[in-house]
Each structure stands twice: as C-alpha cells, then as structure tokens.
Design a protein around this motif. Structure first.
Motif, PDB file in Angstrom:
ATOM      1  N   PRO A   1       0.820  -1.203   0.000  1.00  0.00           N
ATOM      2  CA  PRO A   1       0.000   0.000   0.000  1.00  0.00           C
ATOM      3  C   PRO A   1       0.865   1.269   0.000  1.00  0.00           C
ATOM      4  CG  PRO A   1       0.061  -0.971   2.184  1.00  0.00           C
ATOM      5  CD  PRO A   1       0.792  -1.912   1.275  1.00  0.00           C
ATOM      6  N   LYS A   2       0.365   2.302  -0.645  1.00  0.00           N
ATOM      7  CA  LYS A   2       1.098   3.569  -0.776  1.00  0.00           C
ATOM      8  C   LYS A   2       0.150   4.730  -0.509  1.00  0.00           C
ATOM      9  CE  LYS A   2       4.958   1.725  -2.003  1.00  0.00           C
ATOM     10  NZ  LYS A   2       6.122   1.789  -1.138  1.00  0.00           N
ATOM     11  N   ILE A   3       0.750   5.876  -0.202  1.00  0.00           N
ATOM     12  CA  ILE A   3      -0.068   7.066   0.008  1.00  0.00           C
ATOM     13  C   ILE A   3       0.508   8.223  -0.813  1.00  0.00           C
ATOM     14  CG2 ILE A   3       1.191   7.765   2.088  1.00  0.00           C
ATOM     15  CD1 ILE A   3      -1.523   8.786   3.179  1.00  0.00           C
TER      16      ILE A   3
ATOM     17  N   CYS B   1      -3.709   4.404  -5.894  1.00  0.00           N
ATOM     18  CA  CYS B   1      -2.631   4.728  -4.942  1.00  0.00           C
ATOM     19  C   CYS B   1      -1.968   6.058  -5.293  1.00  0.00           C
ATOM     20  CB  CYS B   1      -1.599   3.618  -4.849  1.00  0.00           C
ATOM     21  SG  CYS B   1      -0.989   3.034  -6.427  1.00  0.00           S
TER      22      CYS B   1
ATOM     23  N   GLN C   1      -4.407  12.215  -0.968  1.00  0.00           N
ATOM     24  CA  GLN C   1      -5.206  12.058   0.254  1.00  0.00           C
ATOM     25  C   GLN C   1      -5.066  13.275   1.159  1.00  0.00           C
ATOM     26  OE1 GLN C   1      -5.476   8.202   2.037  1.00  0.00           O
ATOM     27  NE2 GLN C   1      -4.451   7.189   0.343  1.00  0.00           N
TER      28      GLN C   1
ATOM     29  N   TYR D   1       5.951   4.396   2.794  1.00  0.00           N
ATOM     30  CA  TYR D   1       4.617   4.367   2.189  1.00  0.00           C
ATOM     31  C   TYR D   1       4.405   5.476   1.169  1.00  0.00           C
ATOM     32  CZ  TYR D   1       3.805   1.294   6.103  1.00  0.00           C
ATOM     33  OH  TYR D   1       3.897   0.264   6.993  1.00  0.00           O
TER      34      TYR D   1
END
Lengths: 402, 456
Positions: free
Chosen positions: B243-245, B276, B280, B388
């Motif tokens: 998972p990445k942000i 991804c 955010q 991340y």
C-alpha cells in the motif's frame, strides 16, 4: 425497593464476591443529579415502571446540564445544536452526540483528577490510545448495572462453585498483593472451585496457552461442578478449535455450565466468525447448549453492560436508550434498519459520553420476539473499513505509525 | 465461444479443471518449468497482446460482453457498468504492443531483452536478461485487471506464471488470460499460464502454491504481503507491491490559483480517490492557520466546480461508514480549534482542514485533508511514513520545484507530478520505485566467446 435490596444483600451473603457490586453508591452531586440517582437505583433492567420515561428524560436533562457546565467541547457541540433541552422521550435524539473515536484521541473528562477513582485505557483499531479517568459513581454504577443485568438474566449462580477457564489475561502475580484474588471480574458471579487462565502472564507480557486450556477442560469434564468459560471469544474459539484438531472427543459438562464472552474480536478481526458459527463450534466441542452461550457488548467509553438474553438479543435496559442512525445522513432510522449505534444514558458523570455515537453498526428491533420485554439490538461489527479496498494506504493502518 | 461454457475458477495451461483436480495439480507446479522445451519469444507475447487488445476494442463483440459480464457479476466482482467499461478500455490501452515495447526498452534496455549485449566494463563478456523462472502472482481483490497485467509482465520477461486470484473475485482473470493464450498459435503462452481462484485463508493451498516459486509478486495490504512471505521458500524473491499514500503540495510561492486547485480537485474526484496515486492530503507551505483555511475554502470551491463533470462512484456501506466516522470526528474537533470542515451538500466531497501536520490517510471517496507543512519541515514530518510515500502533486513556481522535488525524494516519495496529472502514467514508468520487468528477470553474464550458445 427494600425487598430488592434485601434480596441483593442475601445474594452477597451467599456469594461474597458480589458485595462490591451491591454497595450503595451516590452521585457526585446529589442536588444536581437527583433523577440520575433515582434512575440508576432501579434494580430490574427489563421491568420498567410506568414513570420510567419521564424519569429518564429528567435524568438526561440533569446529566446534560452537568456536562455543559464542565466540558467546553460538549458545551460547544450542544450550543451548535441549538441548546436543546429534551422534555419527552422523542426529543432525546435532538441532543448532540460525540463520536466514540473522539474519546480515543482527546482527554475529555468532566471530573477533576482528584475525583478519578479508576483509569481505563481506550484503544482504537488503529492503535490510538487514551486513558480515561472514571469517578467512583460512573464506574460503580456501571458495575452495579452489570450485576443487576446478570441477575435478571439468571446468570448468577451464588451457591454452586464452578470451574473457570478464563480466556483473558492472567494478572501479574506480583501486582495482585492486596487484591481479593488474582482473577478476572467475570469470575465474580459464581463461587470459584478452580480457575485457569488461557492468557498466561509471562512476567513481561502474556502468552496464549491453548494446550493448558485444553488440559483444564479435560480435567473439568471429569468433575461434578459446572464449568464457566469466560473471556474473549477469539480465544474461546481457538481453544475449541485446538481440541478439534487434536481429535479430543466432544466433552460434556454438568447442567448450569456457561460460556460468557465479551470484548469482541479486537485484534483478531481477520479470524472472526459469525456468532451462530461460534456457538455451534462451542456447542459441539463442549456440549454447552446454545442458550447458555452468551455474549456481552460494551466499551470503555460507554461501559453500561448489554448482555445477550437466551435468544441472543442485546436488550436495552431501563438505564439507556438506543438510536440507530444512517451511515451517510446520520438521520435516525426506524426499527429493522442497520446503521450506527447511538447510546443515550444519564449514568455517566466522568465524561460527556451520555449521548455517544459508536463506531459499530447495528440494528434495533421492537420488543416481543422473546421473553425479555424491551427493544433489543444486534451488532454487525465495526462501521467502516480498516483497509481501503485498493492500493492506497487506509487510515487505520497508519494511525499506529504516526 | 463454446469454451466459455466450461469456464471454471481453475485454468491450467489451456484446460478448465474442477477444484479436486486443481488441488491435485498444485503439487505439480514445480514440474511445469523443467518440462518446457523452448523459451518464450517476446514477439509472440506482443502479438498475442495485440490480438487481445483488438478484441477489447470491439465493444460490441461477444468476447467483450463475456469479460464485461464477469466484472459486473453482482455475486462476485460487482463493478458498476461504467467502471467495467473504463477498466476494459484501460486494459486494451495497457496491452497496446507499442507501450509494452516501450516498457521493455525502458526497463530491460531493448524490445529484445533476450539478445546478449556486451557488458559495459568488460571486454570479453556479454550480459542478457533471463526469466526468473516460476513466477507466482498473488493478485488483489480491488483492482480487477491487476492479475492480467501482472501475468503479462511475467510473460514479457519469459516466465512461467501462476496467478492466484482473490476468493471473492469473478472469473475475469481466468477468461482474459485464456483469451491471451488462445491468441498465441505457438502454444507457448498457454503452457506458461495457470490461474487459480481461492481464498487466502486456505493456507494449505497457499503453501503448495508457493512451494516451487522462484519469485512471488504479491499485491495488497501489509498483512497480505506478510502472509505470503511466510510461505515463500528460502531464496525465493518476494516482490511486494504494498500500500502507498500520495499527496499534493502547495508551495508558498504558488498562489492558490484556481487552475491548479481545479486540477487537484479532478485528481481527488477521479476513480473516487481509490488509486494509490490519488491525493489524500493537500499540504500547504505555511504555518499560518488563516492561509491554511483560505486554501481549504478555495479547494472546496474547486471541488464544487469540478464534481459535476466526473462520474459518481458510490461507496459501499462500510466505505461510507468510514467516511462518516472520519468527517464526524473532524467536525467535532472544530470545537477544539483544530479543524475546519467543508462538505458538499450531497456528501460527494469533504475538505478537512487540520492544523496538525502529521500525514494521515483519507477515507477516500472525495475526502481530502488540508494540512500545514512548511518546506523546512518536509523531511522531518514525512519521515515516519517514508516507506509508504508515493506520488507528490506539486504546485510551485519558478525554480522552486527543483529544490522541493529533492526534499520530497529525500523524504521517501517516488513520483513528482504537476497538479491535475497525479493519476497519469507513461509507458515504462517505474512502479513504486522499481522496474517490474527487472524484478521478474535475472541478469546473467558469460564470456563473449560463448555467445553463440545462448538461445535468444
């Protein structure tokens, strides 16, 4: 009331561990909170009197004023909601509610530190932790409700000693000096013949001991006393599963045996199974009938107890009200519709959680489906997703790493 | 299309088999590679991809309809029709041989990676890319085409590919890869493809699946990666696509000019923020809360302007509950002076301005945090999340972006893009800091004199 008190005193004489639950307790400010005192002194959770609704609303007005005066955050939320003062039951849902996750991030107590009698840690699924201080009234009244609810549901057995398998943490033997015993409170409701912990204290932490737990059950099965298996459902299930893997034939325990679980599958959500599947596994492994396998629901922030009836319903007691809200609009929903669970109860002076929105989804049902004549709810699990269904990191995963 | 009548969750080198047979064959995975006679030719893979891409371009054909049915099947993958069409169009584009050839060139040096080339610092040696061998792909439940694309990359590198799809998936991956195999007249692609659907809770199958793997490519959460890693045999290469942000950054020299924020608003609204590379958080290069709230208001205006132009993707109940949980707590924190929130009246987007700089993930579906981060603090504040970090959408003026890019790379970021282009990629672009085809290959060397003995 006199009869009830003497009945409780009689229970406590037969089973001394109950004495601490039935001690008289007083609200921190009797002149400010007389109706809170009166409501929380009602000792039968499922037999509300005719005056209960008006007493409940009066108690809510008092506790609301209590937190408005002591919690700047709650006061601001209440004023933003138009400073509502409920006059009848159906106006209760106009009161603002605080989200349970807020208590996991901020210290929001309404009592001074000097009045804190017990500190409990509230932890979120993502690793947030906050210590919440409870005054003697808030925790004492919740514990008394606990005992009264178990009593009403016929789950207290004052005279027959039981063999306990505690699927919870063994207390540190070095820290139990002065405590009545090194046992979980779930061992308070029937005399202890013997007790074994599934989560042994290693001195530096806890270690799950499934083999020792299986041995304990085999030992108990050869004895005459009923067995009480209490604690986290994940570990009860793991012990039963281990028995099955080892090829241990189904055990049989005397009538009156009980499985009482609580605390949910926190930390083991990936292995959670449905409640009926859990009960079936326990029934086939331990021979304990479905109606003697009960789950409890509650939280640190709203520690009023909800304990399943024989039909596995969480009934709303005289001391609280439940509203279910839509997950998008947050509007109240009618019976039978799933949404956020909101609990309303005037018992809590420690923090402004007298109207609290839980992170759990549930459905509220009307009374009439079983022997207990109050509305009841079921819990569908945590609202929201721990992980987004995509490659982006989700909130809960990160919280522990900040 | 008679074949489709026999489609099962278990595709085994051209055959559709039942669960019992698949269970038996799991122990034979290690026998596939030694039984193959000839290497895979990259041009054959490109030709098969071209054929499948043309089938996907024919949106009225029965092949297209069959694949679309798998994606929209309400009992499994259950994508909205619009999403399924977009996904299939994206797959057709990804299978375009021109972009695949570009990827081969970018990652393995040429479109013919099997041809030996002189080693740069040795007179008498040549080097060549060889497949890693048996490559197991653990595809995620959330991106329906991930299994197909991962297997195509495995084939481009010449590997034998065993794809595990999620227990809740439909049979899209099985059908698409069977079509790819059928498009290769040599049969060599077919011989190198196995697709099995089962739940990761079936640890017995998972263990046997991984037992003969030379490399495992796993897509998904950290738990998924950890779960697979414990089954990978010693010496097996684990390629984790975790998972990445991603987030955006507004430099203090860049005014919150409407065009930039409207581009960011589109990045937020595209694919309901579930990619991804979707932002955010919007970080603002300031310590001034008034400026922070001002930017948040301007972003809310941009979102309101852009929302009608982009398709609505409705969250599931659990996803909606997560959005409500986060927004509700942020609203309550307004009373503590920590936050300020702006929401669309229909809940389509939420702007959560938060005076605390710590990076936190969004519940997605149009929810964006706006947080302060003076440029001097970039590395320090982002460091805890280093592993991340992925895309940074950067709005800066003048030569500011050069220095800022350096700061973000130092903090751990992997891609810098302009606002409005965060979700766009180019052929051969590194994925999460890696070149996938290299991760699926071995670089081998030999004396130049032996060159003739190498099969291309």
């Amino acid at each position: 009331m006199t009869t009830a008190i003497s009945a409780d005193a009689d229970l406590a004489r037969r089973l001394p561990t109950l004495a601490k639950y039935f001690r008289p307790i007083t609200v921190p400010a009797p002149l400010e909170l007389p109706h809170v005192q009166e409501l929380c002194d009602r000792d039968d959770p499922f037999r509300p009197g005719e005056d209960t609704d008006s007493l409940f609303v009066a108690a809510m007005r008092e506790i609301n004023a209590w937190h408005v005066a002591r919690s700047p955050l709650y006061r601001a939320a209440w004023e933003k909601a138009g400073s509502p003062v409920p006059r009848r039951t159906r106006e209760l849902d106009a009161l603002p509610y605080l989200h349970v996750n807020l208590f996991k991030r901020h210290a929001l107590g309404s009592v001074p530190d000097a009045d804190v009698a017990l500190r409990l840690t509230s932890s979120g699924t993502g690793g947030e932790r906050t210590e919440i201080g409870f005054d003697a009234w808030s925790i004492g009244s919740a514990q008394r409700m606990d005992a009264w609810t178990l009593k009403a549901l016929g789950l207290i057995d004052p005279d027959r000693p039981a063999n306990y398998l505690v699927c919870g943490y063994e207390p540190d033997p070095r820290l139990t000096v002065g405590a009545a015993h090194g046992l979980n409170e779930l061992c308070d409701f029937a005399p202890v013949a013997s007790a074994v912990h599934a989560l042994r204290n290693t001195g530096g932490g806890h270690e799950f001991n499934p083999m020792g737990s299986v041995d304990a059950l085999l030992d108990y099965a050869a004895r005459d006393e009923p067995v009480r298996v209490v604690g986290f459902p994940a570990f009860v299930y793991a012990v039963v599963e281990r028995m099955r893997q080892m090829g241990v034939p189904p055990l049989r325990f005397p009538e009156g045996s009980l499985v009482l679980t609580g605390g949910g599958w926190k930390g083991h959500a990936d292995r959670a199974i449905t409640k009926p599947a859990f009960r079936e596994a326990v029934r086939s492994g331990l021979g304990i009938p479905d109606d003697r396998i009960r789950d409890c629901y509650g939280s640190v922030e709203h520690c009023l107890p909800y304990i399943e009836c024989a039909d596995h319903h969480f009934h709303v007691p005289v001391w609280s009200r439940v509203v279910v809200r839509d997950v998008r609009t947050l509007e109240p929903l009618p019976y039978g519709n799933p949404g956020y669970l909101q609990f309303i109860s005037p018992y809590i002076t420690a923090l402004p959680a007298h109207s609290i929105l839980m992170a759990d989804l549930g459905t509220l049902h009307p009374p009439g489906a079983c022997e207990v004549d109050t509305p009841w709810f079921d819990v569908h699990g945590r609202a929201g997703v721990r992980r987004n269904r995509n490659c982006a990191v989700a909130a809960a995963e990160l919280l522990g790493k900040r | 299309m008679t074949l489709l009548k026999h489609v099962t969750p278990y595709y085994w080198r051209g055959e559709w088999v039942d669960e019992e047979s698949a269970g038996r064959r799991l122990d034979d995975i290690g026998l596939i590679l030694p039984g193959l006679r000839e290497p895979l030719v990259v041009d054959d893979v490109l030709a098969a991809c071209r054929h499948l891409a043309s089938q996907l371009d024919d949106t009225t054909g029965s092949t297209y309809a069959g694949l679309r049915d798998e994606l929209t099947d309400p009992s499994t993958t259950a994508l909205p029709a619009k999403d399924a069409d977009a996904l299939l169009a994206g797959l057709a584009k990804a299978l375009d041989p021109r972009s695949l050839a570009a990827q081969l060139t970018a990652e393995l040096g040429s479109a013919a990676p099997g041809v030996p080339v002189p080693a740069p610092f040795a007179n008498e040696a040549v080097e060549v890319w060889q497949p890693v061998g048996t490559l197991v792909h653990i595809s995620p439940a959330n991106v329906a085409t991930a299994g197909v694309l991962s297997a195509v990359e495995g084939l481009l590198a010449g590997n034998t590919n065993i794809v595990k799809t999620s227990g809740t998936d439909g049979l899209f991956t099985q059908r698409a890869l069977a079509l790819l195999a059928d498009a290769d007249p040599t049969g060599r692609i077919r011989d190198r493809l196995v697709v099995l659907r089962f739940s990761s809770s079936n640890t017995d199958w998972l263990r046997r699946l991984c037992r003969s793997a030379d490399a495992v490519a796993v897509w998904g959460s950290e738990e998924a990666v950890a779960g697979i890693a414990q089954h990978a045999p010693s010496g097996c290469r684990v390629v984790a696509w975790g998972p990445k942000i991603s987030f955006a950054y507004l430099d203090r020299t860049a005014s919150a000019e409407p065009a930039g924020l409207r581009g960011l608003a589109r990045d937020i609204l595209r694919n309901a923020q579930r990619t991804c590379t979707s932002p955010q958080v919007l970080y603002v290069d300031t310590t001034d809360h008034d400026r922070l709230f001002g930017v948040a208001d301007a972003l809310a205006t941009a979102l309101a302007d852009e929302a009608p132009g982009l398709p609505v993707i409705a969250p599931t109940a659990a996803e909606q509950a997560e959005v409500t949980n986060v927004v509700e707590v942020a609203r309550l924190e307004e009373h503590l002076g920590l936050t300020r929130t702006r929401s669309a009246s229909d809940g389509r987007w939420h702007v959560l301005a938060d005076t605390r700089p710590g990076l936190c993930a969004s519940p997605l579906f149009g929810t964006i945090w706006v947080k302060p981060l003076p440029r001097e603090d970039i590395v320090r504040v982002l460091h805890p999340m280093r592993r991340y970090l992925q895309t940074v959408g950067l709005a800066a003026t003048g030569d500011g972006d050069v220095a800022l890019s350096g700061e973000f790379f130092r903090a751990g970021a992997l891609r810098i893009t302009p606002l409005g282009q965060m979700l766009d990629t180019y052929a051969g672009e590194p994925h999460d800091g890696h070149l996938a085809l290299q991760r699926y290959s071995r670089r081998v060397s030999m004396p130049a004199a032996f060159h003739e003995g190498v099969s291309a």
